[in-house]
Design an enzyme around this catalytic site. Sequence first.
Site, mmCIF file in Angstrom:
data_model
loop_
_atom_site.group_PDB
_atom_site.id
_atom_site.type_symbol
_atom_site.label_atom_id
_atom_site.label_comp_id
_atom_site.label_asym_id
_atom_site.label_seq_id
_atom_site.Cartn_x
_atom_site.Cartn_y
_atom_site.Cartn_z
ATOM 1 N N ARG A 142 -60.775 73.084 19.443
ATOM 2 C CA ARG A 142 -60.706 72.234 20.765
ATOM 3 C C ARG A 142 -61.454 71.284 21.151
ATOM 4 N NH1 ARG A 142 -55.556 73.368 22.950
ATOM 5 N NH2 ARG A 142 -54.807 73.274 20.896
ATOM 6 N N TYR A 143 -62.821 72.290 21.860
ATOM 7 C CA TYR A 143 -64.337 71.190 22.743
ATOM 8 C C TYR A 143 -65.060 71.709 21.447
ATOM 9 C CZ TYR A 143 -60.680 72.801 26.717
ATOM 10 O OH TYR A 143 -59.495 72.731 27.857
ATOM 11 N N ARG B 68 -67.059 74.854 21.303
ATOM 12 C CA ARG B 68 -66.842 76.571 21.755
ATOM 13 C C ARG B 68 -65.858 76.720 20.118
ATOM 14 N NH1 ARG B 68 -66.131 73.299 26.233
ATOM 15 N NH2 ARG B 68 -64.283 73.497 27.750
ATOM 16 N N CYS C 244 -51.062 93.144 20.640
ATOM 17 C CA CYS C 244 -50.775 93.168 21.817
ATOM 18 C C CYS C 244 -50.503 94.838 22.557
ATOM 19 C CB CYS C 244 -50.229 92.639 22.512
ATOM 20 S SG CYS C 244 -50.999 91.260 22.756
ATOM 21 N N CYS D 238 -46.206 90.642 27.402
ATOM 22 C CA CYS D 238 -45.889 89.609 28.313
ATOM 23 C C CYS D 238 -45.195 89.091 28.294
ATOM 24 C CB CYS D 238 -46.941 89.208 29.156
ATOM 25 S SG CYS D 238 -48.884 89.688 28.890
ATOM 26 N N CYS E 274 -45.562 85.813 27.181
ATOM 27 C CA CYS E 274 -46.604 84.921 26.908
ATOM 28 C C CYS E 274 -46.431 83.411 26.331
ATOM 29 C CB CYS E 274 -46.938 86.115 25.713
ATOM 30 S SG CYS E 274 -47.952 85.928 24.268
ATOM 31 N N ARG F 197 -47.790 82.227 23.830
ATOM 32 C CA ARG F 197 -48.080 82.166 21.976
ATOM 33 C C ARG F 197 -46.754 83.474 22.262
ATOM 34 N NH1 ARG F 197 -53.651 83.541 22.203
ATOM 35 N NH2 ARG F 197 -54.833 82.021 22.871
ATOM 36 N N ASP G 279 -46.973 77.258 30.851
ATOM 37 C CA ASP G 279 -46.533 76.790 29.688
ATOM 38 C C ASP G 279 -45.923 76.054 28.625
ATOM 39 O OD1 ASP G 279 -49.815 76.064 29.230
ATOM 40 O OD2 ASP G 279 -49.805 78.326 27.898
ATOM 41 N N ASP H 134 -53.429 73.559 30.807
ATOM 42 C CA ASP H 134 -53.057 73.261 29.579
ATOM 43 C C ASP H 134 -52.240 72.268 29.171
ATOM 44 O OD1 ASP H 134 -55.174 73.675 27.434
ATOM 45 O OD2 ASP H 134 -54.784 76.118 27.976
ATOM 46 N N LYS I 157 -57.572 71.895 28.172
ATOM 47 C CA LYS I 157 -57.074 72.358 30.344
ATOM 48 C C LYS I 157 -57.426 71.647 31.358
ATOM 49 C CE LYS I 157 -58.423 76.978 28.945
ATOM 50 N NZ LYS I 157 -59.042 77.096 27.954
HETATM 51 C C1 LIG Z 1 -59.653 78.314 26.807
HETATM 52 C C2 LIG Z 1 -60.215 77.833 25.816
HETATM 53 C C3 LIG Z 1 -61.353 77.373 25.515
HETATM 54 C C4 LIG Z 1 -62.300 78.159 26.653
HETATM 55 O O1 LIG Z 1 -62.559 76.878 28.166
HETATM 56 P P1 LIG Z 1 -62.808 76.804 29.017
HETATM 57 O O2 LIG Z 1 -63.025 76.049 29.756
HETATM 58 O O3 LIG Z 1 -64.233 76.906 28.121
HETATM 59 O O4 LIG Z 1 -62.536 78.354 29.768
HETATM 60 C C5 LIG Z 1 -61.676 77.123 24.227
HETATM 61 N N1 LIG Z 1 -61.065 76.947 23.450
HETATM 62 C C6 LIG Z 1 -59.925 76.597 23.335
HETATM 63 C C7 LIG Z 1 -58.757 75.956 22.094
HETATM 64 C C8 LIG Z 1 -58.860 77.021 24.490
HETATM 65 O O5 LIG Z 1 -57.404 77.044 25.022
#
Ligand SMILES: *Cc1c(COP(=O)(O)O)cnc(C)c1O
Length: 708
Positions: A112-113, A116, A125, A129, A132, A134, A293, A330, A337
Amino acid sequence: MAHKISSDYSEEEWGNWKWHVSHTIKDLATVEKLLGVKFSVEKRRSLEDTIRNFPMSITPYYFSLIDPKNFENDPVFIQSVPSAAELNFSCHDKEDPLAEDVDSPAPGITHRYPDRVLFHVSNRCAMYCRHCTRKRKVGDVDKTLSRDDLVKGLEYIKNTPQVRDVLLSGGDPLLLSDSMLEWLLSELKAIPHVQVIRIGTRVPVVLPQRITPHLVKIIKKYHPVWVNTHFNHPREITATSIRALRLLADAGIPLGNQTVLLAKVNDCPRVMKALVHKLVENRVRPYYLYQCDPAQGLSHFRTSIGKGIEIIENLIGHTSGFAVPTYVIDAPNGGGKIPIMPNYLISQSSSKVILRNYEGIITAYYQPEDYHPPKCGQDCSACNLELDLNGAAEGSLVGIARLLSNHEDTDYLVPTECDRMDRRKSGYDQIVTLGTSLIQHGKNSDRIYLMRLAAEETATLLPEMQSLAAENGYTKLFAKVPGDVKTLFEADGFETEAVIPCFYGGTKAGYFMGKFIDEGRKTEENAELLEDVLKVAHSKAGKALSFKLPRGYTLRKCTADDTAAMAEVFSTVFASYPFPIYEPEYISRTMTESITYYGIWHGQKLAALASAEQYPLEGHVELTDFATLPDYRRRKLAGILLHTMETEMKQKGFGVSYTSAVAESYGMNISFARQGYEFAGRLKNNTQINGGLKSMNIWYKCLKKQTK
Ligand SMILES: *Cc1c(COP(=O)(O)O)cnc(C)c1O
C-alpha cells in the site's frame, strides 16, 4: 481451571505454549463449565449461530484472565467470547474494509505504501479476537502456510527494491514454528534492500508462553527486528506477559503496541491512561490507537471518533510524550492510516501562530521575520546543508508533500472522479494552421471546421482537410467560405447548410458548408422538434421585449477578476461545450484575444453572461456563449445581453452580427428571432454541446445599410 479443560493436565504444561494452542477453547459448553454458568436456550442458540459464522478460539491462559464474577463486563471476555451482535451487519460494513486483498500484488502481500509491505505469513491465531479486522478469514484455513506459499511473497519483495520495511502479519507470525520463522527471517535478511523487519503479534497478550528464550535468540540474529503487539486493556498486562515483554526487550527488540479502540473495553480516558502507563513501564512504546475498522461483525465494538479524540486530549500533555499513541483511522478502501488529533493550532497571521496547550492556555508563537527557506530546486549537489544523503532515493513525491514541495511544479491534485476534468480529457478542439488558413478539429465535435480560408489556398487545402479527417476518422467537414470559392467546395462534395448575405464586411455573402463523410450524420433524429422550434421562433419574429434590466440587476463587461464566477456559471449551465469555458484561465486568455464577455449581476451574484467574438478582418461578430443560471431564467436576461452587445458592436463598425443557437432549444432561437435576426440555415449534427452532437441554427442581422 486447567484440570477442567484437560483431565490429564500436569502442572508444568501451563508454561508450554503448545499445550495452550492444542487446548484452545472452541465450544460454548467449555465456556459455561469454566465460568460456572448456564446460558439460556435462546442465548446459546444465538451464540452458536455466531460461532458458525465467526468461530471461537481462546487460549486457556487468556481465558484465565476473565473475572468469572463479572464476566459480562470483563474486557477479556468481551474480546474473546462471541456476542450475537456480531451478526448485525450495518450497511456500511465490508468484508475487506481495508482492501487488503485488492492491493495484493503477490500471494500474502499487501503493498500500500511506497516503501513498505504487509506480509501475511501465517493464517493461524492462538486466540480469535472478536474485533478482528480480518474476521472474514478467521478460522478459514486453520493450517500453517507452507514454505512454497511464502516463496512467491518473498520473490515479490526481492524484485521490488523500494521495499525497505517488511511487516510480518497474519494470522500471527509467532504461531509459525521456530524453524519456519528462522527460515523466513533469514530469507528477508538476505534481501539487500530490506532494512527493517517488523513482526505484528498478539502472542505476548494471549499466549505469552510463546515468547521463549529460544525464540528470542532466533529473532535477535536478524536485527533490526521490531515487534508490535496488541494490548487493549491494562488487565491484559500480567506477570506472565510482563516476563515475555522483558525477554523481548532484553534482546534489544524495540517494542511497540497497537491498541484498537473498542466500546465497553477501553473507550475511557482513564483506562487508556492506565494502559499506556503500564506499557511504557514495560518498555513498550504505545504506537497506534486504531479507530475500529468497518469490517462486518464489528459494529457493536465501534465508538465515535469523538471518543478517540477525547482520549488523546486526555493524554497529550497530561502524560509522557512517548506514552501517547497516534490515533488513526485506517481509511476504507486502502486509503491507509490517517492520523486524527485534537486541534492545537487556533489561528495564525503572517507573523504569529496562536496555539493552545493541554491546560487551555492560549499563546502566541512569533515566527522569524528573516527566515529564508532553502530554495534548492532539485539540485541536491548544490545543497548548502551538505547532507550526505547516502544514496537516498530521489523518488517523486506523493500527495500533499508534492503540493508543498518547491521542486515539483504540481499545483493541484485531482480526484479520479471529476466531471469537469473528464470533460477536459474528452478532447477539446485543436486549432491548427494549414498554410495561412485556420482550421479547428477534434473528436469532441467529431469534425474539421475551416474557420478562416485564404482563398488562394483552396486547391491544396481541400485534400489536406480530407486526409486530416481520414487520419482522425472524423465524420464531417465544415467550412465558412466566401461566395467566390463556393463552387470549388461544391465540386469537392460540400453542400450549403446556411448563407449569410452580408457576412464579409457587411456586404459579401458567406456560405456555411458541410461535407458529410458519414452520410448517417445528416439524419436529424429530432427533425420535428427542430421544425417546431423554428416555427415558434418565426412566429415571434421582431417582437422584441423590453430591454430594461429588472430592479436589483446590473449589466457590465466582464473583467479578468470575474473569470472564476464566469467559469462557475458555464459549468452549471453546460453539460459539455466545444471549448474549455469551465476554466478561468481559458476565459481570461480569450479575453485578451478577440472575445468580450458581458454579464448581468443580481447584487453580487453573476446571473447571466454571453460573449461577442469579434472578427475585425472579416467584419463580423458572433454573439455566443449565452448562459443564464437556472434560478434566473424567464427574466429576459439573454435578450438584454443580446441587445446590448449588438448595439455596441454596431457602434464599433461590424457589418453583421450572427449566432449559432442549439436548434432544439426554444429559448435562444426565440430570443434572436424577437430581436429581428433572420434565419440563415441549419448546420446538421454539427457541434458537441450540452451532452451531445447538436444541430445548430444560424441567425444573423446585417448591421450596415444594404446597398443594392
Ligand atoms: C499499517 C500498515 C503498514 C505499516 O504502516 P506504518 O504506518 O508504517 O506502521 C503497511 N502496510 C499496510 C497495508 C498497513 O496496513
